[in-house]
Write an enzyme that holds these catalytic residues in place. Sequence first.
Site, mmCIF file in Angstrom:
data_model
loop_
_atom_site.group_PDB
_atom_site.id
_atom_site.type_symbol
_atom_site.label_atom_id
_atom_site.label_comp_id
_atom_site.label_asym_id
_atom_site.label_seq_id
_atom_site.Cartn_x
_atom_site.Cartn_y
_atom_site.Cartn_z
ATOM 1 N N HIS A 155 0.832 -1.215 0.000
ATOM 2 C CA HIS A 155 0.000 0.000 0.000
ATOM 3 C C HIS A 155 0.861 1.257 0.000
ATOM 4 C CE1 HIS A 155 -3.282 -2.754 1.253
ATOM 5 N NE2 HIS A 155 -2.348 -3.280 2.025
ATOM 6 N N SER A 276 14.806 21.473 -16.299
ATOM 7 C CA SER A 276 13.584 22.223 -16.558
ATOM 8 C C SER A 276 13.951 23.530 -17.253
ATOM 9 C CB SER A 276 12.877 22.497 -15.232
ATOM 10 O OG SER A 276 12.104 23.672 -15.316
ATOM 11 N N LYS A 282 15.812 21.795 -10.989
ATOM 12 C CA LYS A 282 15.193 20.508 -11.332
ATOM 13 C C LYS A 282 16.137 19.528 -12.025
ATOM 14 C CE LYS A 282 11.463 19.291 -10.930
ATOM 15 N NZ LYS A 282 10.239 19.636 -11.647
ATOM 16 N N GLU A 289 9.856 8.278 -17.136
ATOM 17 C CA GLU A 289 8.507 8.765 -17.438
ATOM 18 C C GLU A 289 8.096 8.419 -18.864
ATOM 19 O OE1 GLU A 289 7.828 12.940 -15.902
ATOM 20 O OE2 GLU A 289 9.880 12.587 -15.257
#
Length: 466
Positions: A155, A276, A282, A289
């Site tokens: 979980h 970024s 970043k 992804e």
Amino acid sequence: MKLWSGRFSADTDALVDELNASLPFDRRLYKEDIEGSIAHADMLAAQGVIDRAEADLIIATLGDILKDIEAGNFEFKLADEDIHMSIEAELTRRIGDAGKRLHTARSRNDQVALDLRLYLKRRIEDIHGEVLHLIRALYKIAAATTDAVMPAYTHLQRAQPTTFAHHIMAYAAMFRRDVTRLEDCTERMDYSPLGSGALTGTTYPIDRMAVAKALGFAGITENSMDGVSDRDYVIELLSDLSILMMHLSRFSEEIILWCSWEFKFIELSDRYSTGSSIMPQKKNPDVAELVRGKTGRVYGSLMALLTTMKGLPLAYNKDLQEDKEQVFDAVDTVLKCLPVFTAMLETMTINRTRMRSAALQGFINATDCADYLVRKGLPFRDAYTVIGRIVAECVRRGCTLETMTLEEYRAFSPLFDDDVFKAVRLETCVANRQVPGGPAPKAVEVQLEGVRKFLEERGVTLHDEA
Ligand code: ARG
């Protein structure tokens, strides 16, 4: 002028030509198409269906055409419709009547089925190799981290202690299944449909088995109607690739989590991260992804082809031409993702300190503490309740099972002794899970050995950088 112009009195509409043409995407089958034609011509001569001298001329000219295509000296014309007609038309331009005999005892329906099987067998081999490289990378990462304690989650809540190696070996198990699925897929695909003709075979005394052997197939398809209309092998491959991508996608999701500031279990190499355009701080896990994102398009191809096939009567229908763009895209996608994904893993840094300190919070040794009381004679359910109370108390007071004093332990049960501190140490918890499949370094060694053998059986050695 169209090949079939004898039957027609008007040219097809230009828009129909555009809709109908598969050449823009099936031209990548040129090599398999030529190899299939060479084997077919050779067999026709051996069976006395065409002249040996003519067959030799066909074979030599097809060889020239292959060279021209590979050198970029071949003009593909949309009017030729597909790769099969494109090559046959060029052959006939070059050698006249002999070229026109090549298509004896053959149809584009069995020809395209043959080409696609040949082509996909090769791409499966490429993918298979890439998955093996990935497993090898996982082996190396795991072999170096059998003592790197981390929290295991259910979980997405910290659950019990494990090691990074144990976690990584779970993915090795998934990718091993992917490898054997691809092997199964090849095995079922490995039958030549050539000789099925348009759908009911042919009247010529052809030798299907000779063609199959020449092209490296294990055998021939059993029914000509099925031979031209079956696309199970494409769907099966797309299923296998979907499952493979699903595994890569789950792994990607974890990589993305692990390199967040909230986890920081790993850091990706700069070469496999991006920045970024606005936020100077970043460092983004775009590779992971993208792999997660591209999984959707591979599933899409599987759904598209299943849907295309579901209402098709026997035998060949032009709908079947829709198989190619889907499976080509899926194969390209998987082949683009795998090597980058492997390299991303090979170059990441693992932060053992962060993993261990995460494991120190969240009471992930609570089960082990209960097991301790069980070893002292308490039934598990009672032990479970005692530890539950202790955890609640720790949460109230902001302490952990490691920082409680023996007196405090004893307030909950007289069975506690000094050895409880050793029992709740993360390393002890891990080392005690020696059950086959478990995270104890010894148990993980067995899993590593299994992977080593699996790779070795497939010709992949762990040491040289092949
Ligand atoms: N280009 C077609 C395909 O990809 C093969 C041609 C079969 N065409 C036909 N009219 N029977 O499926």
